[in-house]
Design a protein around this motif. Sequence first.
Motif, short mmCIF file in Angstrom:
data_model
loop_
_atom_site.label_atom_id
_atom_site.label_comp_id
_atom_site.label_asym_id
_atom_site.label_seq_id
_atom_site.Cartn_x
_atom_site.Cartn_y
_atom_site.Cartn_z
N SER A 184 -2.44 16.45 12.14
CA SER A 184 -2.48 15.88 10.79
C SER A 184 -2.46 14.36 10.85
O SER A 184 -2.27 13.76 11.92
N ALA A 185 -2.65 13.74 9.71
CA ALA A 185 -2.68 12.29 9.66
C ALA A 185 -2.34 11.81 8.27
O ALA A 185 -2.46 12.55 7.28
N LEU A 186 -1.89 10.56 8.20
CA LEU A 186 -1.69 9.92 6.92
C LEU A 186 -2.39 8.57 6.92
O LEU A 186 -2.58 7.95 7.97
N LEU A 187 -2.79 8.15 5.75
CA LEU A 187 -3.51 6.88 5.57
C LEU A 187 -2.59 5.90 4.86
O LEU A 187 -1.98 6.24 3.84
N ILE A 188 -2.48 4.70 5.42
CA ILE A 188 -1.68 3.63 4.83
C ILE A 188 -2.60 2.54 4.30
O ILE A 188 -3.52 2.10 4.99
N GLU A 189 -2.31 2.13 3.10
CA GLU A 189 -3.07 1.03 2.50
C GLU A 189 -2.20 0.35 1.45
O GLU A 189 -1.58 1.02 0.63
N GLY A 190 -2.13 -0.98 1.52
CA GLY A 190 -1.36 -1.72 0.53
C GLY A 190 0.12 -1.38 0.53
O GLY A 190 0.76 -1.41 -0.53
N GLY A 191 0.66 -1.05 1.68
CA GLY A 191 2.08 -0.74 1.78
C GLY A 191 2.45 0.66 1.35
O GLY A 191 3.64 1.01 1.35
#
Length: 433
Positions: free
Chosen positions: A33-40
């Motif tokens: 699995s994975a998660l996406l980080i953007e803008g904190g």
Amino acid sequence: MSEQQIISGELLIFEGDPFTDAPEQAVQIKSDSALLIEGGLITQIGSRDEMVAAHPQAIHHAHKNKLICPGFVDAHVHYPQTAMIASWGKRLIDWLNTYTFPEEMRFADPDYAREISVRYLDLTAAHGTTSMASFCTIHTASVEALFSEAQNRGQRVVAGKTCMDRNAPDGLRDTAQSAHDDSKALLERWHGVGRLSYAITPRFSPTSTPEQLEAMGTLWAEHPTCLMQTHLSEQVDEIAWVHELYPKAQDYLDTYESFGLLGERGVYGHAIHLEPREIDQLNEHGAALVHCPTSNAFIGSGLFQMAALKARGLSIGLATDTGGGSSFSMLRTMAAAYEIAQLAGSVLHAGQLLWLATQGSAKALHLSDKIGALEGGMEADITVLDLASTPAIAQRYDNAAHAWDRVFPTIMMGDDRAIADVWIGGARVTPTA
């Protein structure tokens, strides 16, 4: 557009409360699995391959044999006790007088307060702790220092000036009026600024006069979005002292309740030796308790009744209680919580322990809409655990029968070497001891 980053591996995902639902269902380990980080923020959760394909420009941090968790949330600490952690051999009251109060007096010096703030936040980040609720000292400089340093780091922190107007040495007492006025000024300056929250903070009933507790209750009524943090029923001799100081009180909790210091946003540390009426009142008001197992063992306070209190539906967080607690590590704290539960006649599942150290603490601090879980829209506070960080843990990992069997040895034997990566507010932190 801010830079996109992907963290992939095994994700710790909460589907419910593992104290009311089956732990294996409420807390799940999602592989590949994975998660996406953007803008904190965490903006997406999904499969690793689909996430990487959908965001080819994102920086990808791939983790093998590691567990990606929400950042640990330490729900009750005393950052000013950093330098005197693990001080030998005293019960609570003697320990305060011998070690704690002399150290806290040093925080009248703003430079010393800044030095310890930096040291404390460095040490806790190295152990995977991304948020905490801290008592400061009576000195406004101690609050300013911690909040300023946390603000510089973009870190979510709850803290407040500790209020004491009796049973403390000269130089470490305020007054009912100054406690109110200083707390109000700090609250108005810091509460809600960035990722900071103020907590109204009477230390505990023995070090506050009724007049001071009343002043704190008045301030809380004027600012109900703040938390109120204090101590409750930590040791039997402490409880006896409270009865001497407040002879008309029904019980320890009543010394807070009578002055408007019992409420939904109240957070009560320790809460080991509770009377039935106290449990009923805490439950009725929706207040939160914080379990401090390493501290309770180190100072000889007693066995917290996790199973019985969770069965009543109480909100419970987990904490190191630095420096009564003998470690900055939430892993060590989880291990101690497991051991305390065993002595109290119950067994905690690894999923329950991880939930307490993240979502449970976030709920206790009324921050679970922001931190404590890996979900879209949550703030990107993340701790990555190496599940084979030492030879002893690695050989156990290699012989594990299932996913939880791979995680549990790190909870029981892990330390800062198990912290593979830390993210605070979407920014990667290099753990340093």
